[in-house]
Design an enzyme around this catalytic site. Sequence first.
Site, PDB file in Angstrom:
ATOM      1  N   TYR A   9       0.861  -1.183   0.000  1.00 54.28           N
ATOM      2  CA  TYR A   9       0.000   0.000   0.000  1.00 54.28           C
ATOM      3  C   TYR A   9       0.895   1.229   0.000  1.00 54.28           C
ATOM      4  CZ  TYR A   9      -3.921   3.036   1.523  1.00 54.28           C
ATOM      5  OH  TYR A   9      -4.878   4.016   1.626  1.00 54.28           O
ATOM      6  N   LYS A  40      -1.298  -1.200  -4.193  1.00 50.39           N
ATOM      7  CA  LYS A  40      -2.411  -0.247  -4.099  1.00 50.39           C
ATOM      8  C   LYS A  40      -1.762   1.127  -4.085  1.00 50.39           C
ATOM      9  CE  LYS A  40      -6.257   1.315  -1.181  1.00 50.39           C
ATOM     10  NZ  LYS A  40      -5.928   2.744  -1.190  1.00 50.39           N
TER      11      LYS A  40
END
Length: 305
Positions: free
Chosen positions: A139, A167
């Site tokens: 992330y 992400k």
Amino acid sequence: MKNLTKYHGVLPAFYACYDEAGEISRQGVRALTQYFIDKGVQGLYVNGSSGECIYQSVEDRKIVLEEVMALAKGKLTIIAHVAYNNTKDSIELAKHAESLGVDAIAAIPPIYFRLPEHAIAAYWNAISEAAPHTDFVIYNIPQLVGVALTPRLYRKMLKNPRVIGVKNSSMPVQDIQTFASIGGPDHLVFNGPDEQFLGGRLMGAAAGIGGTYGAMPDLFLMLNKLIADKELDKARELQFAINDIIAVLVSGHGNMYGVIKAVLKINEGLELGGVRSPLANLIDEDKEVVETAARLIREAKETFC
């Protein structure tokens, strides 16, 4: 080559659900999960920024994921964000997530101390090793965490066979192209900034994970379809309408997620509570903001869906 199609599409970031005492509402979690199942989204990103993970205990986050999985397992692709600001608790959450059968776990880097890249890689790999049968998603959200995923660090992490992609919530859309190019067809990039879903998808993101999707999943599902159908003029028009809605969602005195939960109460009848301190809850003056956002979402659905 890995089959990553189960991650393609629209994956809303799951919201924290609280009861009147400010504790996790199991009923609210289940109601929100069923709402997403009924809407037909691809999956959910649980216990991330939208889930107020920074302000929740390890036990809180376990309860949320357990309730989500009780309804969604086998119906939605579930990515559980398991990062805590120390390796020990992150490992505990990773093991718990794998025991529930999630599709993937994800993690931001540790915050506060600015760690060198080798320490960040060691942290991520330790989490991944705790869930050896589960995919791992990096992330990248440097504007909040304070450290950015670099191409060098990403290449290092790709040596871990469980890493399936990133992400990416950094604002430069070119970062998506960079990570998509480095990862190749065996890995994927999730677009993070909701305001550039269209741009991110065109630059190589295979899917999107976003904090405002839950307020208007129908609009993001339609936007994803328009991109797939190459109706890009209409897609741009819809993206602009979504961005106008987001501008209202972030304009209140209260935190955006408090506004979104109030919008969901109006438009969908969901009771999800407020937000957890130190996030700011809504005040009376926010009523107009909530009602305007709710109306704009309804109007956009009538126009585009």
